[in-house]
Design a protein around this motif. Structure first.
Motif, PDB file in Angstrom:
ATOM      1  N   ASP A 186      13.850  23.935  95.468  1.00  0.00           N
ATOM      2  CA  ASP A 186      12.714  23.287  94.819  1.00  0.00           C
ATOM      3  C   ASP A 186      13.207  21.975  94.232  1.00  0.00           C
ATOM      4  N   ASP A 187      12.516  20.877  94.548  1.00  0.00           N
ATOM      5  CA  ASP A 187      12.958  19.583  94.020  1.00  0.00           C
ATOM      6  C   ASP A 187      12.681  19.441  92.527  1.00  0.00           C
ATOM      7  N   ASP A 188      11.868  20.317  91.970  1.00  0.00           N
ATOM      8  CA  ASP A 188      11.637  20.342  90.526  1.00  0.00           C
ATOM      9  C   ASP A 188      12.723  21.216  89.888  1.00  0.00           C
ATOM     10  N   LYS A 189      13.709  20.583  89.296  1.00  0.00           N
ATOM     11  CA  LYS A 189      14.861  21.315  88.769  1.00  0.00           C
ATOM     12  C   LYS A 189      14.469  22.304  87.680  1.00  0.00           C
ATOM     13  N   LEU A 190      13.498  21.924  86.864  1.00  0.00           N
ATOM     14  CA  LEU A 190      13.068  22.811  85.792  1.00  0.00           C
ATOM     15  C   LEU A 190      12.478  24.089  86.357  1.00  0.00           C
ATOM     16  N   GLN A 191      11.551  23.953  87.332  1.00  0.00           N
ATOM     17  CA  GLN A 191      10.915  25.136  87.904  1.00  0.00           C
ATOM     18  C   GLN A 191      11.928  25.987  88.664  1.00  0.00           C
ATOM     19  N   ALA A 192      12.861  25.319  89.374  1.00  0.00           N
ATOM     20  CA  ALA A 192      13.874  26.062  90.120  1.00  0.00           C
ATOM     21  C   ALA A 192      14.717  26.921  89.189  1.00  0.00           C
ATOM     22  N   ASN A 193      15.140  26.358  88.098  1.00  0.00           N
ATOM     23  CA  ASN A 193      16.004  27.094  87.178  1.00  0.00           C
ATOM     24  C   ASN A 193      15.237  28.129  86.361  1.00  0.00           C
ATOM     25  N   MET A 194      13.951  27.887  86.121  1.00  0.00           N
ATOM     26  CA  MET A 194      13.132  28.916  85.480  1.00  0.00           C
ATOM     27  C   MET A 194      12.999  30.131  86.393  1.00  0.00           C
ATOM     28  N   LEU A 195      12.810  29.870  87.688  1.00  0.00           N
ATOM     29  CA  LEU A 195      12.732  30.962  88.658  1.00  0.00           C
ATOM     30  C   LEU A 195      14.061  31.702  88.731  1.00  0.00           C
ATOM     31  N   LYS A 196      15.154  30.960  88.711  1.00  0.00           N
ATOM     32  CA  LYS A 196      16.490  31.577  88.718  1.00  0.00           C
ATOM     33  C   LYS A 196      16.660  32.487  87.513  1.00  0.00           C
ATOM     34  N   SER A 197      16.243  32.001  86.348  1.00  0.00           N
ATOM     35  CA  SER A 197      16.351  32.796  85.120  1.00  0.00           C
ATOM     36  C   SER A 197      15.511  34.065  85.215  1.00  0.00           C
ATOM     37  N   THR A 198      14.307  33.947  85.787  1.00  0.00           N
ATOM     38  CA  THR A 198      13.429  35.116  85.936  1.00  0.00           C
ATOM     39  C   THR A 198      14.064  36.162  86.842  1.00  0.00           C
ATOM     40  N   ILE A 199      14.585  35.725  88.003  1.00  0.00           N
ATOM     41  CA  ILE A 199      15.211  36.658  88.949  1.00  0.00           C
ATOM     42  C   ILE A 199      16.421  37.330  88.313  1.00  0.00           C
ATOM     43  N   SER A 200      17.225  36.546  87.603  1.00  0.00           N
ATOM     44  CA  SER A 200      18.425  37.095  86.963  1.00  0.00           C
ATOM     45  C   SER A 200      18.082  38.108  85.886  1.00  0.00           C
ATOM     46  N   SER A 201      16.934  37.915  85.228  1.00  0.00           N
ATOM     47  CA  SER A 201      16.526  38.844  84.170  1.00  0.00           C
ATOM     48  C   SER A 201      16.011  40.165  84.722  1.00  0.00           C
ATOM     49  N   ILE A 202      15.576  40.152  85.996  1.00  0.00           N
ATOM     50  CA  ILE A 202      15.004  41.349  86.612  1.00  0.00           C
ATOM     51  C   ILE A 202      16.097  42.298  87.093  1.00  0.00           C
ATOM     52  N   GLY A 203      17.186  41.732  87.644  1.00  0.00           N
ATOM     53  CA  GLY A 203      18.235  42.577  88.204  1.00  0.00           C
ATOM     54  C   GLY A 203      19.520  41.821  88.420  1.00  0.00           C
ATOM     55  N   ASP A 204      20.477  42.511  89.026  1.00  0.00           N
ATOM     56  CA  ASP A 204      21.805  41.950  89.242  1.00  0.00           C
ATOM     57  C   ASP A 204      21.847  41.261  90.606  1.00  0.00           C
ATOM     58  N   PHE A 205      21.501  39.962  90.626  1.00  0.00           N
ATOM     59  CA  PHE A 205      21.454  39.191  91.860  1.00  0.00           C
ATOM     60  C   PHE A 205      22.380  37.980  91.752  1.00  0.00           C
ATOM     61  N   ASN A 206      22.889  37.552  92.904  1.00  0.00           N
ATOM     62  CA  ASN A 206      23.607  36.278  92.980  1.00  0.00           C
ATOM     63  C   ASN A 206      22.586  35.197  93.322  1.00  0.00           C
ATOM     64  N   VAL A 207      22.264  34.330  92.385  1.00  0.00           N
ATOM     65  CA  VAL A 207      21.198  33.343  92.569  1.00  0.00           C
ATOM     66  C   VAL A 207      21.768  31.932  92.481  1.00  0.00           C
ATOM     67  N   GLN A 208      21.429  31.092  93.486  1.00  0.00           N
ATOM     68  CA  GLN A 208      21.813  29.689  93.470  1.00  0.00           C
ATOM     69  C   GLN A 208      20.574  28.820  93.625  1.00  0.00           C
ATOM     70  N   CYS A 209      20.609  27.625  93.034  1.00  0.00           N
ATOM     71  CA  CYS A 209      19.514  26.657  93.155  1.00  0.00           C
ATOM     72  C   CYS A 209      20.000  25.396  93.852  1.00  0.00           C
ATOM     73  N   VAL A 210      19.180  24.875  94.739  1.00  0.00           N
ATOM     74  CA  VAL A 210      19.387  23.538  95.297  1.00  0.00           C
ATOM     75  C   VAL A 210      18.050  22.812  95.215  1.00  0.00           C
ATOM     76  N   TYR A 211      18.095  21.484  95.358  1.00  0.00           N
ATOM     77  CA  TYR A 211      16.904  20.695  95.043  1.00  0.00           C
ATOM     78  C   TYR A 211      16.402  19.838  96.209  1.00  0.00           C
ATOM     79  N   SER A 212      16.882  20.153  97.419  1.00  0.00           N
ATOM     80  CA  SER A 212      16.384  19.468  98.616  1.00  0.00           C
ATOM     81  C   SER A 212      16.668  20.332  99.836  1.00  0.00           C
ATOM     82  N   GLY A 213      15.892  20.091 100.886  1.00  0.00           N
ATOM     83  CA  GLY A 213      16.090  20.835 102.126  1.00  0.00           C
ATOM     84  C   GLY A 213      17.434  20.558 102.763  1.00  0.00           C
ATOM     85  N   ASN A 214      17.876  19.297 102.719  1.00  0.00           N
ATOM     86  CA  ASN A 214      19.165  18.934 103.302  1.00  0.00           C
ATOM     87  C   ASN A 214      20.309  19.658 102.598  1.00  0.00           C
ATOM     88  N   GLU A 215      20.238  19.677 101.260  1.00  0.00           N
ATOM     89  CA  GLU A 215      21.263  20.365 100.481  1.00  0.00           C
ATOM     90  C   GLU A 215      21.272  21.857 100.814  1.00  0.00           C
TER      91      GLU A 215
END
Length: 380
Positions: free
Chosen positions: A10-39
């Motif tokens: 997600d190119d919106d860093k705030l929304q991407a990291n909020m989603l990461k925080s939500t997933i991490s709070s639900i269970g034990d997952f390895n979560v990474q964020c990137v902010y472009s399709g190329n990346e």
């Protein structure tokens, strides 16, 4: 269960990291964020991911281009489409992804809530835990000779998913879901073998194995009520199919009326004389005929009204997240009204939570099938 590897794009860093925080709070997952399709593409080339959350509206490489590139790179994990561009566009992209080789496809309209994320992650975990079916099993290679050998040696087995009456809450039937019990890879879902069986002309053989397994389970007293089995138009259209099916039932002292044959809506349109003869004879012997995945094919309503269907199954793509999608509700109500006019029961596939179950019950659906009322399993 090993940790699930999740990627968020997600190119919106705030929304991407909020989603990461939500997933991490639900269970034990390895979560990474990137902010472009190329990346994301660069990261995917170096790492294995089980589930990817992808925004659609991004600069340089938009989400649709990214998902197309992902399919070209033969990604076999799951994807979740995330966007604020409206349910119509999201539905189109959802259909596109279902045409790809992704093993899990879901879609979310922003803003996302915790319950939606939790529901998706639960579905993924169920797929993984249910018979060790890993949605991102890579490196699986089954030769044509091996799959023929596995078919002949009884390694294809039946799983059953209950179908529950909305009003009584009782199990009224079960759908057979074929699985491959592989000596190395464990239990494999159709994603891993169906296209190979089809390309080798073995779908008739698979149907025969499935029906033989079902008859055996019935005679052992494991099955109560009716049994639904998927069938292709090619198989049910074979000359003499009805006679062979009825003879198999009678030779095993099993009443043919316990079976419901599920025919995909798109196949129902391609009728031949042998197809019409077989389907007529099957109905004379009280074998049920269900139109499966209703709403996803290209059949004419006039033709469907002339075929002797005894059941209609609304595809899960219309059921998932229908509570927040008015377009899906329109299709659901149309299908429900059509089933009532044709005087045949309607089954809702893919019911995953109590809220959806309650909505469908309230508007008059007959039968529920989904993880909310029972996941697929082997019979003891």
């Amino acid at each position: 269960m090993n940790k699930l590897n999740v990627l968020i794009i997600d190119d919106d860093k705030l929304q991407a990291n909020m989603l990461k925080s939500t997933i991490s709070s639900i269970g034990d997952f390895n979560v990474q964020c990137v902010y472009s399709g190329n990346e994301a593409m660069n990261l995917i080339n170096k790492n294995q991911f089980d589930l990817i959350f992808c925004d659609l509206q991004m600069p340089e490489m938009d989400g649709v281009e990214f998902l197309s590139n992902l399919d070209k790179d033969k990604f076999s994990g799951g994807v979740v489409i995330v966007s604020s561009l409206g349910s119509t566009l999201i539905s189109i992209v959802d259909d596109l992804c279902n045409a790809f080789n992704f093993s899990f496809v879901e879609s979310l309209e922003k803003p996302i809530n915790v319950n939606q994320i939790n529901n998706i992650l639960e579905q993924v975990k169920i797929q993984i835990n249910n018979g060790n079916e890993n949605i991102s099993m890579r490196g699986i290679s089954i030769s044509d000779d091996e799959i023929l050998s596995l078919l002949k040696s009884g390694k294809f087995i039946n799983y059953y998913q209950p179908q529950v009456d909305f009003n009584s809450g009782q199990i009224v039937s079960m759908e057979v879901l074929a699985r491959l019990e592989h000596p190395i890879y464990g239990i494999l879902a159709p994603f891993y073998f169906l296209s190979q069986l089809e390309s080798n002309g073995l779908l008739d053989d698979l149907f025969n194995v499935v029906i033989d397994n079902a008859i055996r389970d019935f005679l052992l007293g494991k099955i109560k009520g009716k049994v639904s089995i998927n069938i292709t138009q090619d198989t049910i259209g074979k000359v003499g199919f009805a006679n062979q099916f009825i003879s198999k039932c009678k030779s095993n002292d099993v009443d043919p009326n316990i079976f419901i044959l599920e025919l995909n809506e798109g196949d129902a349109y391609n009728t031949t004389s042998s197809f019409l003869e077989n389907i007529s004879r099957l109905r004379i012997h009280n074998v049920g005929i269900s139109i499966d995945d209703f709403g996803t094919g290209y059949s004419s309503l006039e033709k469907l009204s002339r075929l002797p269907f005894t059941e209609m199954k609304l595809d899960k793509s219309f059921i998932s997240y229908c509570l927040s999608d008015e377009y899906k509700k329109v299709v659901i109500k149309f299908a429900l009204a059509l089933s009532k006019e044709l005087n045949i029961p309607i089954v809702a596939e893919g019911v995953e939570n109590k809220e959806t179950w309650q909505y469908l019950k309230n508007i008059g659906f007959d039968i529920c099938q989904g993880y909310f009322t029972g996941k697929p399993s082997r019979l003891n």
